[in-house]
Design an enzyme around this catalytic site. Structure first.
Site, mmCIF file in Angstrom:
data_model
loop_
_atom_site.group_PDB
_atom_site.id
_atom_site.type_symbol
_atom_site.label_atom_id
_atom_site.label_comp_id
_atom_site.label_asym_id
_atom_site.label_seq_id
_atom_site.Cartn_x
_atom_site.Cartn_y
_atom_site.Cartn_z
ATOM 1 N N HIS C 63 -5.709 -12.467 -29.008
ATOM 2 C CA HIS C 63 -6.898 -11.958 -29.786
ATOM 3 C C HIS C 63 -7.512 -10.869 -28.830
ATOM 4 C CE1 HIS C 63 -10.404 -13.324 -31.662
ATOM 5 N NE2 HIS C 63 -11.336 -12.714 -30.329
ATOM 6 N N HIS C 114 -13.225 -15.450 -37.304
ATOM 7 C CA HIS C 114 -13.577 -17.102 -36.266
ATOM 8 C C HIS C 114 -12.384 -17.703 -37.321
ATOM 9 C CE1 HIS C 114 -15.987 -18.314 -33.098
ATOM 10 N NE2 HIS C 114 -15.598 -17.468 -33.045
#
Lengths: 82, 231, 765
Positions: C63, C114
């Site tokens: 990420h 998200h």
């Protein structure tokens, strides 16, 4: 360390949509014997020293004037916890 | 004419209220919540938003701010005050208006173009409307349900203190479809919908004539200026 | 990990690391690979301390480091001409891209994902997703002015979908509304492929004057490093590298939450506070704290400025005094920013944060060394070169394999499906489609978002793009649209990515704006799956090539991998966001007609293209063949035409044709203001050689329907001819007969359509 606990509930005769929604949800989940739900607040006032009578009086006053809205809520209890 | 707009931490529609005042021909004056100096303004707007994150109760903490205390004092002396949405909540918490505002019946925030009836056009903020005029004003809130005791409701109806009533759809479960109220004197008005979002063509609600062309909210602010000129 | 051979305070120090080189370390549990761990040992010339290990593990996670995607993302910076860079003030690599829009003004925008947190805790996952992207925008020195969201949920009737839908919509509503940001659009898609992997992408846009631009770099030795905003707690520890249930000690609470909890009021106050700080000129650089929290902020600020830092970690204000240094470094507590403040501005800085009652603490200062030192009291626990943490992470060249299923999938064309014979059947199919969750009214969702706040929203849902006025004096504004079609991308990731770009581009064009810049959020399955990597390679190439062809650059974006459950990956879903500029928002075009008797034109050419269409998937559960062809030259011609016509005020309404084809587009344009139309399709079917099914449901690209006032007909048609855009009159708007009357198909009462289309989502959720 001691605390003063203030408990507040919506006034008996006024609408409590949150309580109603939760009651419906509980019924849907199988709790058919619950006839109603009302949701209130528990407020803790923390002290760094012993709690006096004066503190309790002051807390009761604040509970009525600020922590609750006496148009739509009732202060149902003001207690001391250690 | 100088109209103050108070900013609390978490206030959102203050700049929009200032724009509405400007478009109506007045001078907006930004006021800070911690300051009890209202800078000698001729009227005050308590704008919409989530002051103090709606902590404790909507408007509860803002109602105790120094600026609010000063507004309460001046309002009791006749200062025109308009409370929009969160501002209405502050007025109710300050006891300038009776009753209470709780969570929407259907438990969701709702943003919609709302039809209202102007039932009282004698207040400082509605004198330019026709009696029973139907207007469309954007509504956006999660805690807009008006509640009051039987006695309070009876009093409000008999004394014609309901200024705006919801038409077609009651968006939040407000009792008696009450959208907005005034005090005895008619200088303090509070309502859930947002007139400051219907003041500029191109940015208001859709109308049958053209998209985003509704400006029914402008008259609120023009009324205030008229009331001040006449007083 | 900390138990044995610790110093009296119990913390693993640099000295410990030097003295006990062979201590066992939980690099695997923290998500690192063996070679990565060895790499860290080589960089440092010793084993890392547990704090350093924590920092590297979060910063080198997929990420944060983009290690599997970096080699492909480079294309976005490489396939760029000078012409494309003309309006680009800040490109990829910063918190968000910044685009010049004229009049000394600029706009910064970005979309982020998200996804995983939103499956675990939908409300907080979605809420903090909004919070995170807004802080990215704020950190560029801009005032955030709008948000959008792109949601993909599982099968509409599945009970778990309801759980996710409620949480996500409530979360976005809760956070976005409280921040005072209008939600001006987005997308909602339902498909069982997203059942275990819902996608929640959030976009934000901010405006600023050129001179207000801020960057995330520390460049002056002696400047102070100040952490301010919310206190640091145990939120999201390990959320980035691994959802670890490991703790760093045996005493105290064992489970640390991996979910972040957001407080939008704190962020609203932070926004106002930061903007005042920026105005006062007291901040030299600023970074928001998102994934990897303090580890990221310190290392990035230092590395970006080619400087170093000395930090006292005990100065961090804590919500929870039991946090260990490792936990503090990894915490993802929300609503925090890190500012670089020249010493001479400290007093003014303090005055402003105190006014807004925002807490702050001075963590340390910038130093003229290529080193990041972090102390815990008197003990040194971190001593690393910041660049190795922030920028020189591992870069993978993962194996890529052409999927074994691909050829059969592409051969399985929708032409094998039986087409309805009579018009009544086709009309029924159209009604079935408009009342299916993917095409039904989304206002059950969008009415939970404030679209009015700030008073600058010129267009919002249900129009095709969102539009915000940036300058109140001149009306200068920007339009935004986001799109992705996972089905097309599954059939052909290269073409599918180009199509996503084409559609977002077209949706900006129909508002009357001129497309100028691109952002993207690439949602894919596991990068350890070579077939997924093939999809990723293809899609990024398609997008990069497409951007080059259209002449608009990618300014930044986000990659989300690992969206898969077991062996089932989601469809490759590259969400593309296009930003456009309009000189005066008063010229904007809505997506439906209001006036009576206006002519309705179909722009573009229709082919028999039903592969991957809503007709095929939603009505026949078929997905196969090849997606509709994308011709970017045609899209550009169409966009130029729309802009030219908009500037001359010739177009009353414009709606792009996408999923569901012409049939759905016509219904949507009629529903917009509840004004019907009379239409005929025989000419179209003749000209483009189509049967009725194809005419109604084909999803050919580069097509738009417009309504034009009769007084502007001649001018409009001449404009189309001059620019070589195929134009065909297919109908007329009709206020009187409250119906959509399609000759040869059916007369559909508006009331009936609204009834079928209106209550679907409310009924489900």
């Amino acid at each position: 360390m001691p605390k003063i606990i203030v408990e507040i509930m919506p006034k008996q005769d006024l609408l409590d949509p949150q309580g109603k929604a939760v009651a419906n949800a509980l019924t849907r989940m199988g709790n058919k014997d619950i006839s109603g739900v009302r949701i209130g607040k528990r407020i803790e006032l923390h002290f760094d020293r012993e709690v006096t009578e004066k503190d309790i009086e002051e807390a009761k006053k604040q509970a009525k004037e600020f922590l609750s809205n006496d148009v739509i809520e009732d202060v149902v209890a003001v207690t001391v916890e250690n | 004419m100088r109209i103050g707009v108070i900013t609390y931490p978490g206030t959102l529609d203050d700049r929009d209220a200032q724009r509405a005042i400007r478009l109506a021909g007045g001078t907006p004056v930004p006021l800070w919540h911690a300051d009890d100096d209202l800078k000698k303004v001729d009227a005050v707007v308590l704008p919409g938003g989530f002051s103090y994150g709606d902590y404790l109760r909507c408007g509860a903490i803002a109602a105790k701010a120094p600026a609010t205390k000063e507004v309460i004092k001046k309002a009791q002396q006749g200062l025109p005050v308009l409370g929009i949405c969160n501002g209405f909540q502050v007025l109710v918490e300050s006891h300038l208006l009776p009753g209470g505002l709780i969570r929407n019946e259907h438990q969701h925030f709702i943003c919609r173009d709302q039809k209202l009836k102007v039932e009282n056009n004698q207040t400082a903020w509605t004198n330019l409307f026709e009696k029973d005029e139907e207007i469309t004003i954007p509504l956006k809130n999660g805690e807009g349900g008006y509640i009051a005791t039987e006695d309070t409701l009876k009093m409000l109806e008999e004394e014609n203190r309901v200024v705006f009533r919801y038409l077609e759809i009651n968006p939040n479960g407000s009792m008696n479809d009450i959208a907005g109220l005034t005090n005895e004197r008619g200088n303090v008005v509070g309502l859930m919908p947002h007139p400051e979002h219907a003041v500029e063509p191109g940015f208001g609600p859709d109308t049958p004539v053209a998209t985003r062309s509704g400006i029914d909210g402008l008259k609120f602010f023009q009324s205030a200026l008229k009331a001040l000129v006449n007083s | 990990m900390l138990k044995k051979n610790k110093t009296p305070s119990g913390v693993d120090t640099v000295e410990n690391a030097q003295q006990e080189p062979d201590k066992e370390q939980p690099w695997k549990e923290l998500g690192l690979k063996e070679d990565e761990y060895q790499s860290i040992r080589e960089i440092l010339g010793r084993r890392p301390t547990s704090s350093e290990l924590a920092m590297y593990s979060v910063m080198w996670s997929e990420h944060c480091s983009y290690k599997s995607s970096k080699i492909y993302l480079r294309q976005f910076g490489e396939k760029v001409t000078d012409e494309m860079k003309k309006h680009l003030m800040v490109g990829m690599g910063e918190n968000a891209g910044v685009v010049d829009i004229g009049e000394g003004l600029a706009v910064t925008f970005k979309v982020e994902s998200h996804n995983h947190p939103s499956y675990i805790e939908p409300f907080q996952g979605a809420a903090t997703g909004v919070g995170g992207i807004v802080r990215d925008i704020l950190s560029m020195g801009a005032r955030p002015v709008a948000v959008m969201d792109q949601l993909r949920f599982g099968a509409p009737q599945d009970p778990d979908t309801a759980r996710v839908v409620h949480g996500v919509v409530d979360g976005i509503s809760f956070y976005g509304n409280c921040l005072g940001l209008p939600n001006i659009g987005g997308e909602t898609v339902f498909d069982k492929v997203y059942q275990g992997n819902p996608l929640v992408n959030a976009l934000s846009i901010g405006s600023l004057k050129h001179e207000d631009l801020k960057l995330a770099k520390a460049t002056n030795a002696g400047d102070l490093v100040i952490l301010f905003g919310a206190r640091t707690g145990a939120d999201g520890i390990g959320g980035v590298s691994v959802l670890a249930s490991e703790t760093f000690g045996d005493e105290g609470p064992t489970k640390r939450p991996a979910v972040q909890v957001g407080d939008p009021f704190a962020e609203k106050v932070l926004i106002e506070c930061c903007l005042e700080l920026f105005q006062a000129g007291v901040v030299a650089g600023i970074q928001d704290l998102g994934g990897a929290g303090i580890s990221c902020a310190t290392s990035e600020l230092a590395s970006n400025g080619n400087m170093g830092m000395r930090v006292q970690l005990k100065n961090v204000l804590l919500r929870d005094e039991s946090l260990t240094p490792e936990e503090i470094l990894m915490s993802e507590s929300q609503e925090r920013m890190c500012a670089i403040v020249p010493k001479k501005h400290l007093k003014d800085f303090e005055k402003i944060v105190n006014k807004w009652e925002v807490e702050y603490s001075v963590l340390g200062e910038v130093i003229n060394e290529d080193r990041l030192y972090i102390d815990w009291g008197h003990e040194e626990i971190v001593n690393v070169p910041p660049r190795t943490v922030a920028h020189d992470g591992p870069v993978y060249d993962r194996p890529v394999e052409y999927p074994k299923y691909q050829d059969a999938l592409n051969a399985d064309s929708s032409s094998t499906l039986k087409r309805a014979e009579n018009p009544t059947e086709i009309a029924t199919q159209l009604m079935e489609l408009i009342s299916s969750p993917n095409h039904a009214d989304k206002s059950w969702i969008t009415a939970q978002y404030d679209k009015y706040v700030m008073g600058n929203t010129a267009l919002a849902m249900p129009d095709d793009g969102g539009m915000i006025r940036i300058s109140e004096e001149t009306g200068l504004g920007v339009a935004l649209a986001t799109d992705a079609n996972g089905k097309y991308c599954y059939l052909d990731p290269y073409e599918g990515a180009r199509q996503a770009l084409a559609e977002a581009y077209r949706n900006v064009a129909v508002t009357g704006a001129v497309p100028r810049a691109v952002t993207n959020c690439l949602n894919f399955g596991s990068p350890e799956n070579p077939e997924v990597m093939w999809q990723f390679k293809q899609a990024t190439a398609g997008l990069a090539d497409g951007c080059q062809e259209l002449g608009i650059p990618v300014t930044g974006g986000n990659v989300s991998f690992y969206n898969q459950t077991g062996d089932t990956a989601i469809y490759p879903t590259p969400v593309v966001g296009v930003l456009g500029v309009i000189d005066d928002v008063a010229r904007r075009i809505p997506s439906g007609w209001q006036d009576d008797g206006n002519n309705i034109y179909l722009l573009g050419t229709t082919y028999d293209e039903l592969d991957g269409s809503a007709w095929a998937k939603d009505l026949h559960d078929h997905l196969g063949g090849r997606p509709p062809k994308v011709d970017l030259k045609k899209e550009k011609e169409l966009a130029d035409l729309l802009h030219g016509a908009a500037m001359q005020g010739l177009i009353e309404a414009a709606h792009d044709i996408s999923e569901g084809g012409l049939g759905i587009a016509i219904l949507e344009a009629s529903l917009r203001f509840n004004v019907g139309a009379r239409l005929w399709l025989t000419e179209l079917m003749e000209r483009d050689n189509l049967d009725l099914t194809a005419a109604i449901f084909s999803e050919s690209q580069a097509r738009v329907i417009v309504s034009v006032g009769r007084e502007d007909d001649v001018k409009f048609q001449a404009l189309c001819e001059a620019r070589g855009v195929p134009v065909l009159r297919i109908g007329v708007t009709d206020k009187e007969n409250q119906a959509v009357d399609i000759q040869g198909l059916a007369k559909l009462e508006l009331e009936g359509i609204r009834a079928a289309w209106g209550g679907v989502l409310a009924g489900l959720y």
